[in-house]
Design a protein around this motif. Structure first.
Motif, PDB file in Angstrom:
ATOM      1  N   ARG A   1       0.674  -1.242  -0.119  1.00  0.00           N
ATOM      2  CA  ARG A   1       0.061  -0.086   0.433  1.00  0.00           C
ATOM      3  C   ARG A   1       0.897   1.698   0.071  1.00  0.00           C
ATOM      4  NH1 ARG A   1      -3.791  -0.632   5.548  1.00  0.00           N
ATOM      5  NH2 ARG A   1      -1.931  -1.065   6.075  1.00  0.00           N
ATOM      6  N   VAL A   2       0.533   2.092  -1.030  1.00  0.00           N
ATOM      7  CA  VAL A   2       1.653   3.022  -0.936  1.00  0.00           C
ATOM      8  C   VAL A   2       0.343   4.856  -0.879  1.00  0.00           C
ATOM      9  CG1 VAL A   2       2.881   4.942  -1.794  1.00  0.00           C
ATOM     10  CG2 VAL A   2       3.263   2.148  -2.733  1.00  0.00           C
ATOM     11  N   ASP A   3       1.044   5.743  -0.356  1.00  0.00           N
ATOM     12  CA  ASP A   3      -0.082   6.962  -0.059  1.00  0.00           C
ATOM     13  C   ASP A   3       0.406   7.345  -1.477  1.00  0.00           C
ATOM     14  OD1 ASP A   3      -0.977   9.190   0.293  1.00  0.00           O
ATOM     15  OD2 ASP A   3      -0.378   9.991   1.836  1.00  0.00           O
TER      16      ASP A   3
ATOM     17  N   ALA B   1      16.490  -0.718  -2.849  1.00  0.00           N
ATOM     18  CA  ALA B   1      15.025  -1.160  -2.353  1.00  0.00           C
ATOM     19  C   ALA B   1      14.619  -1.926  -2.669  1.00  0.00           C
ATOM     20  CB  ALA B   1      14.307  -0.407  -1.278  1.00  0.00           C
ATOM     21  N   LEU B   2      13.783  -1.561  -4.414  1.00  0.00           N
ATOM     22  CA  LEU B   2      13.777  -2.575  -5.031  1.00  0.00           C
ATOM     23  C   LEU B   2      14.231  -3.408  -5.848  1.00  0.00           C
ATOM     24  CD1 LEU B   2      12.094   0.830  -7.251  1.00  0.00           C
ATOM     25  CD2 LEU B   2      10.800  -0.421  -5.372  1.00  0.00           C
ATOM     26  N   ARG B   3      15.275  -3.449  -5.765  1.00  0.00           N
ATOM     27  CA  ARG B   3      16.519  -4.418  -6.048  1.00  0.00           C
ATOM     28  C   ARG B   3      15.652  -5.532  -5.052  1.00  0.00           C
ATOM     29  NH1 ARG B   3      20.340  -1.234  -7.618  1.00  0.00           N
ATOM     30  NH2 ARG B   3      20.810  -0.607 -10.019  1.00  0.00           N
ATOM     31  N   ALA B   4      16.476  -5.398  -3.950  1.00  0.00           N
ATOM     32  CA  ALA B   4      16.008  -6.080  -3.115  1.00  0.00           C
ATOM     33  C   ALA B   4      14.352  -7.171  -3.316  1.00  0.00           C
ATOM     34  CB  ALA B   4      16.285  -5.419  -1.634  1.00  0.00           C
TER      35      ALA B   4
ATOM     36  N   VAL C   1       3.746   0.197 -13.919  1.00  0.00           N
ATOM     37  CA  VAL C   1       5.089   0.772 -14.009  1.00  0.00           C
ATOM     38  C   VAL C   1       5.681   1.853 -14.138  1.00  0.00           C
ATOM     39  CG1 VAL C   1       7.349   1.433 -16.305  1.00  0.00           C
ATOM     40  CG2 VAL C   1       5.548  -0.333 -16.751  1.00  0.00           C
ATOM     41  N   LEU C   2       7.083   2.112 -12.707  1.00  0.00           N
ATOM     42  CA  LEU C   2       7.350   2.994 -12.181  1.00  0.00           C
ATOM     43  C   LEU C   2       8.244   4.192 -13.151  1.00  0.00           C
ATOM     44  CD1 LEU C   2       7.796   1.858  -8.725  1.00  0.00           C
ATOM     45  CD2 LEU C   2       5.754   2.902  -8.979  1.00  0.00           C
ATOM     46  N   PHE C   3       7.979   5.342 -13.319  1.00  0.00           N
ATOM     47  CA  PHE C   3       8.727   6.594 -14.147  1.00  0.00           C
ATOM     48  C   PHE C   3       9.915   7.518 -13.121  1.00  0.00           C
ATOM     49  CE2 PHE C   3       6.029   4.597 -16.433  1.00  0.00           C
ATOM     50  CZ  PHE C   3       5.936   4.364 -18.023  1.00  0.00           C
ATOM     51  N   ALA C   4      11.027   7.663 -13.878  1.00  0.00           N
ATOM     52  CA  ALA C   4      12.086   8.807 -13.284  1.00  0.00           C
ATOM     53  C   ALA C   4      12.186   8.735 -14.016  1.00  0.00           C
ATOM     54  CB  ALA C   4      12.607   7.409 -11.697  1.00  0.00           C
ATOM     55  N   GLY C   5      13.168   9.799 -13.247  1.00  0.00           N
ATOM     56  CA  GLY C   5      14.212  10.617 -15.012  1.00  0.00           C
ATOM     57  C   GLY C   5      13.720  11.707 -14.726  1.00  0.00           C
TER      58      GLY C   5
ATOM     59  N   ALA D   1       9.528   8.526  -0.682  1.00  0.00           N
ATOM     60  CA  ALA D   1       9.651   8.404   0.491  1.00  0.00           C
ATOM     61  C   ALA D   1       8.407   7.489   0.420  1.00  0.00           C
ATOM     62  CB  ALA D   1       9.636   9.276   1.890  1.00  0.00           C
ATOM     63  N   ASN D   2       7.242   7.722  -0.098  1.00  0.00           N
ATOM     64  CA  ASN D   2       6.200   7.389   0.671  1.00  0.00           C
ATOM     65  C   ASN D   2       6.153   5.833  -0.457  1.00  0.00           C
ATOM     66  OD1 ASN D   2       4.581   9.095   1.949  1.00  0.00           O
ATOM     67  ND2 ASN D   2       3.769   9.896   0.499  1.00  0.00           N
ATOM     68  N   LEU D   3       7.130   5.102  -1.521  1.00  0.00           N
ATOM     69  CA  LEU D   3       6.759   3.508  -1.440  1.00  0.00           C
ATOM     70  C   LEU D   3       7.823   2.922  -0.904  1.00  0.00           C
ATOM     71  CD1 LEU D   3       6.490   2.253  -3.751  1.00  0.00           C
ATOM     72  CD2 LEU D   3       8.426   3.294  -5.054  1.00  0.00           C
ATOM     73  N   LEU D   4       8.599   3.634  -0.185  1.00  0.00           N
ATOM     74  CA  LEU D   4       9.779   3.232   0.522  1.00  0.00           C
ATOM     75  C   LEU D   4       8.864   2.549   2.346  1.00  0.00           C
ATOM     76  CD1 LEU D   4      12.806   5.106   0.550  1.00  0.00           C
ATOM     77  CD2 LEU D   4      12.593   2.721  -0.392  1.00  0.00           C
ATOM     78  N   ALA D   5       8.198   3.991   2.191  1.00  0.00           N
ATOM     79  CA  ALA D   5       7.291   3.302   3.853  1.00  0.00           C
ATOM     80  C   ALA D   5       6.116   1.863   3.225  1.00  0.00           C
ATOM     81  CB  ALA D   5       6.970   4.306   3.986  1.00  0.00           C
TER      82      ALA D   5
END
Length: 263
Positions: A38-40, A94-97, A192-196, A251-255
């Motif tokens: 779950r993500v905010d 964290a995602l690779r893990a 799909v998460l997007f960054a960059g 930060a919310n994704l990591l939480a």
């Protein structure tokens, strides 16, 4: 017949493969167990399946983010383009893990530029005499965004791991004339998460094309940036949230990861 020891796996990814021998072909894929988190997302809480999620990191390359790269050469302040580096340094491990595929989607032009149209070559080279795509930078001689060059390399601060996936693109959208869609489908990815960078250009174009193809799309706001005026980022965030998917802070994704894994 699924699980028959006499059958051999056939497929580039464990997430999408048959089991075969000379006489039989078992087409039943074995789905990965769901791993919901779950993500905010600001305006609502979303639940995504880590087992079917990938992150696409777009254009975090020397020519866009390094003070000696192409954009800096033509007078662009690349400081904003470097903002995603620190949050990505925390998020990617964290995602690779959690076995979430990391895909580096970078410009990588052919040396002969036969994959580039005049419309693309016109970008930042409107007079035909300036330094544009594929041209050598005066200081280093590196060819702008040419595959294999220093210019096209990912910035040193973001280190790819051996299991990461690399896709070269030649348009604002990473889906046009590339294997990105095939790779995502072979990995059985739906989210799909997007960054960059730039958030309002290559990131947004690729995210929109993902949405058009039926993927769930999430823009990681603090892991994305642009050297365009501030209103361009504001419009990008608004349009993604309004029309194309969700906007999340890393930060919310990591939480959410910590909550799901008990870390």
């Amino acid at each position: 017949m699924t699980g028959d020891a006499a059958l051999r796996p056939l497929g580039s990814s464990p997430r999408n493969r048959w089991q075969v021998d000379a006489a039989r072909a078992d087409l039943v894929r074995q789905p990965a167990p769901s791993r919901p988190i779950r993500v905010d997302a600001g305006n609502k809480e979303i639940t995504l399946d880590l087992a079917r999620t990938a992150i696409v990191v777009i254009d975090m390359q020397n020519d866009f983010c390094h003070p000696e790269g192409w954009l800096a050469h033509i007078g662009v302040d690349v400081t904003p383009a470097r903002a995603p580096i620190e949050p990505l340094q925390k998020l990617l491990p964290a995602l690779r893990a959690e076995d979430v595929p990391v895909i580096w989607l970078n410009w990588g032009n052919r040396p002969d530029r036969l994959n580039l149209s005049p419309a693309l070559l016109h970008v930042y080279n409107g007079d035909g005499a300036s330094v544009g795509l594929g041209d050598p930078l005066p200081e280093s001689g590196a060819h702008v965004l040419e595959l294999g060059s220093w210019s096209a390399a990912t910035v040193d601060e973001l280190v790819a791991e051996p299991g990461d996936i690399h896709v070269a693109k030649y348009r604002m959208s990473g889906f046009v004339d590339t294997p990105l869609d095939s790779i995502l489908r072979n990995l059985d990815i739906t989210t799909v998460l997007f960054a960059g960078v730039n958030a309002d250009q290559c990131v947004l174009c690729t995210l929109q094309d993902a949405n058009f193809r039926g993927y769930d799309t999430i823009l990681l706001e603090d892991c994305s940036a642009t050297t365009s005026p501030d209103f361009c980022m504001q419009a990008t965030v608004y349009n993604v949230r309004q029309c194309f998917g969700f906007v999340v802070d890393s930060a919310n994704l990591l939480a959410g990861l910590d909550e799901a894994t008990g870390s």
